[in-house]
Enzyme design. Structure first.
Site, mmCIF file in Angstrom:
data_model
loop_
_atom_site.group_PDB
_atom_site.id
_atom_site.type_symbol
_atom_site.label_atom_id
_atom_site.label_comp_id
_atom_site.label_asym_id
_atom_site.label_seq_id
_atom_site.Cartn_x
_atom_site.Cartn_y
_atom_site.Cartn_z
ATOM 1 N N TYR A 181 36.807 45.600 44.501
ATOM 2 C CA TYR A 181 37.343 44.265 44.244
ATOM 3 C C TYR A 181 38.176 44.373 42.970
ATOM 4 O O TYR A 181 37.656 44.322 41.861
ATOM 5 C CB TYR A 181 36.209 43.249 44.089
ATOM 6 C CG TYR A 181 36.657 41.873 43.640
ATOM 7 C CD1 TYR A 181 37.694 41.212 44.296
ATOM 8 C CD2 TYR A 181 36.030 41.233 42.569
ATOM 9 C CE1 TYR A 181 38.107 39.959 43.886
ATOM 10 C CE2 TYR A 181 36.436 39.970 42.160
ATOM 11 C CZ TYR A 181 37.473 39.343 42.820
ATOM 12 O OH TYR A 181 37.896 38.090 42.419
ATOM 13 N N ASP A 222 39.213 44.041 48.622
ATOM 14 C CA ASP A 222 40.232 43.132 48.105
ATOM 15 C C ASP A 222 40.949 43.837 46.961
ATOM 16 O O ASP A 222 40.429 43.930 45.856
ATOM 17 C CB ASP A 222 39.562 41.842 47.629
ATOM 18 C CG ASP A 222 40.548 40.821 47.094
ATOM 19 O OD1 ASP A 222 41.745 41.140 47.009
ATOM 20 O OD2 ASP A 222 40.107 39.707 46.734
#
Length: 524
Positions: A181, A222
């Site tokens: 992330y 992500d």
């Protein structure tokens, strides 16, 4: 293009491993949405619904006291990293299915090593009292720590790894799964941008080092970077490029090549150029020559597919009109791209401002050197890391009765903590599997009666697919006044909280605009 409910009904061959990544934007609130709201907060049911074998979640937004809910998942190894300072912020998790010993994927999915962070400076317990960093423990650390950044000392490295943004897991088949992330710098501050750039540089340098070691990389999560012009609706509009243009992506890029290049190499967004430099399928010629990872979604869906977004601004309600960007990826080592058999986004899956992304890799047609020596479960596995092998004192004094919540008779739980027994047999070390640590009842959704039924034990299922389908939960989408399939939404009003309804797929606009929403509404 097929809808995601049809995709989820596809039968997955036994030799295929499904990788799935999802920024859940809070693992607790994620369970407020269908079909997850009917799964009683069971990650096993969620993973079976997706037919996924390797799952990575981002933005868990959970705390150490709640790890027991997500770190003891029947039939899966669990690896979770949470921030060391900011509670309830960020956080990533990676879950690896443990197939039955007779299953084709049992050996390839054996976990060899696992670690937290991207620098190797974080520590793990080595014995009862001593701790050691991953880079100093060859039995735990995956490697590839050399020359990550000339200015990266231990203090700055620990700062990079302090926010719970990365988990790395090495499998017996030689694949290193990297769940990440990446920072976004939403506040557009100078400090935030420096942190973001340093994180990206160190991460991508570590990936190159692992590649040089002969590892097969799967980077999933992500990344918080749009790689191309066609991945950003906002930029297409900013450049006055019609996003509803019927032309394919390749023709669009050819027509607007200068703007496509400007998007990547814009000095104000250096993170895009850095990200492209790791991609072998980048539009930048110099980058593609040196790139080592390939975008699985683009490879399968091709560059002709436009408006393939994975995140939308929920405050502006831009998801219904599909006005978003693509920042969630599953990238694999390009030299093994022949393993990729399927890949797509699942925009109809709600529960977050992001949507899931998946890729199927077939291991049958590729000879992989398997690590035939069974090793001990890594110390970073959640049961060890967060001491979940014993009774949780907080759970013992919980106000709610879990047995009553599951609508079953109270039953005494038995926890069997088994010490590893190393037996010399044909030169190999045999260890007991992880699932032997826990023997307790598991719940699974009974789709015929729409309630949870008991399973006899928590042994990993022989069948890696689930009969629980997307369409059985929602039914067939009705047609709006435009004659188009509606989309599913969740009511947030005090009178009907969490109730699902169908609405027109188009965004709201002027009443006289025939291209806007027709106002169709229907409760599920």
């Amino acid at each position: 293009m097929r809808r995601s409910d049809q995709i989820l009904q596809d039968e997955k061959p036994e030799s295929t491993v499904r990788f799935l990544t999802f920024n859940v934007n809070g693992i607790r609130t994620f369970f407020h949405y269908q079909p997850f709201s009917q799964m009683n907060k069971s990650l096993t049911s969620v993973f079976d619904f997706f037919q996924a074998d390797i799952i990575t979640f981002q933005e868990l937004k959970t705390e150490k006291l709640a790890i027991s809910k997500w770190g003891k998942v029947d039939g899966f190894y669990s690896f979770i990293s949470i921030p060391q300072t900011r509670k309830g912020y960020s956080g990533v998790g990676c879950w690896i299915r443990i197939p039955d010993e007779n299953h084709l994927l049992y050996h390839p999915l054996q976990v060899v090593k696992a670690e937290e962070g991207i620098t190797g400076y974080l520590t793990i317990k080595n014995g009862k009292q001593s701790v050691i960093s991953y880079r100093d423990d060859a039995n735990q650390g995956i490697g590839g720590y050399d020359s990550l950044d000339p200015e990266l000392d231990q203090k700055s490295a620990l700062e990079l790894d302090s926010e719970g943004r990365c988990v790395m897991v090495e499998l017996a088949c030689g694949i290193v799964v990297i769940s990440v992330y990446c920072p976004a710098n939403s506040n557009l501050s100078e400090k935030g941008e420096l942190f973001r750039m340093k994180f990206l540089k160190v991460l991508l340098r570590r990936i190159r080092n692992l590649d040089k070691m002969g590892k097969k990389i799967v980077l999933m999560g992500d990344v918080n970077v749009c790689r191309d012009l066609i991945d950003s609706a906002d930029t297409l509009e900013q450049f006055s490029i019609p996003i509803s243009d019927p032309m394919g992506g390749e023709e669009l890029e050819a027509r607007y090549r200068d703007k496509a290049m400007q998007f990547i190499i814009n000095p104000e967004t250096p993170h895009r150029r850095i990200f492209n430099q790791i991609l072998s399928d980048s539009l930048l010629p110099d980058a593609s020559k040196e790139g080592i990872l390939i975008d699985t979604t683009r490879l399968i869906q091709t560059r002709n597919r436009l408006r393939m977004y994975t995140v939308w601004n929920s405050l502006k309600n831009l998801r219904p009109s599909n006005y978003g960007s693509r920042i969630d990826f599953i990238l694999i080592s390009s030299k093994f791209k022949q393993l990729i058999k399927a890949g797509n986004i699942l925009p109809d899956i709600l529960g977050s401002d992001h949507c899931p992304v998946y890729a199927d890799l077939d291991l049958k047609d590729h000879k992989m050197e398997l690590n035939t020596i069974k090793v001990s479960t890594p110390k970073f596995e959640a049961r060890y890391k967060y001491n979940l092998r014993n009774h949780n004192v907080l759970e013992m004094f919980a106000k709610k009765d879990l047995n009553k919540e599951l609508n079953k008779e109270p039953k005494k739980q038995h926890y069997c903590i088994t010490k590893e027994t190393n037996t010399k047999k044909s030169g190999s070390i045999v260890s007991k599997p992880l699932d032997s640590f826990f023997r307790k009842e598991e719940t699974k959704l009974d789709t015929t009666k729409n309630k949870f039924s008991k399973l006899p034990d928590s042994h990993p299922k022989k069948n890696l697919t689930s009969n629980f389908s997307f369409k059985e939960v929602f039914g067939k989408p009705p047609l709006c006044k435009h004659g188009e399939q509606c989309i599913l939404k969740t009511s947030k009003t005090p009178s009907n909280p969490g109730k699902k309804f169908w609405i027109c797929n188009r965004s709201r606009g002027d009443s006289g605009n025939t291209e806007s929403s027709c106002g169709f509404f229907q409760w599920v």
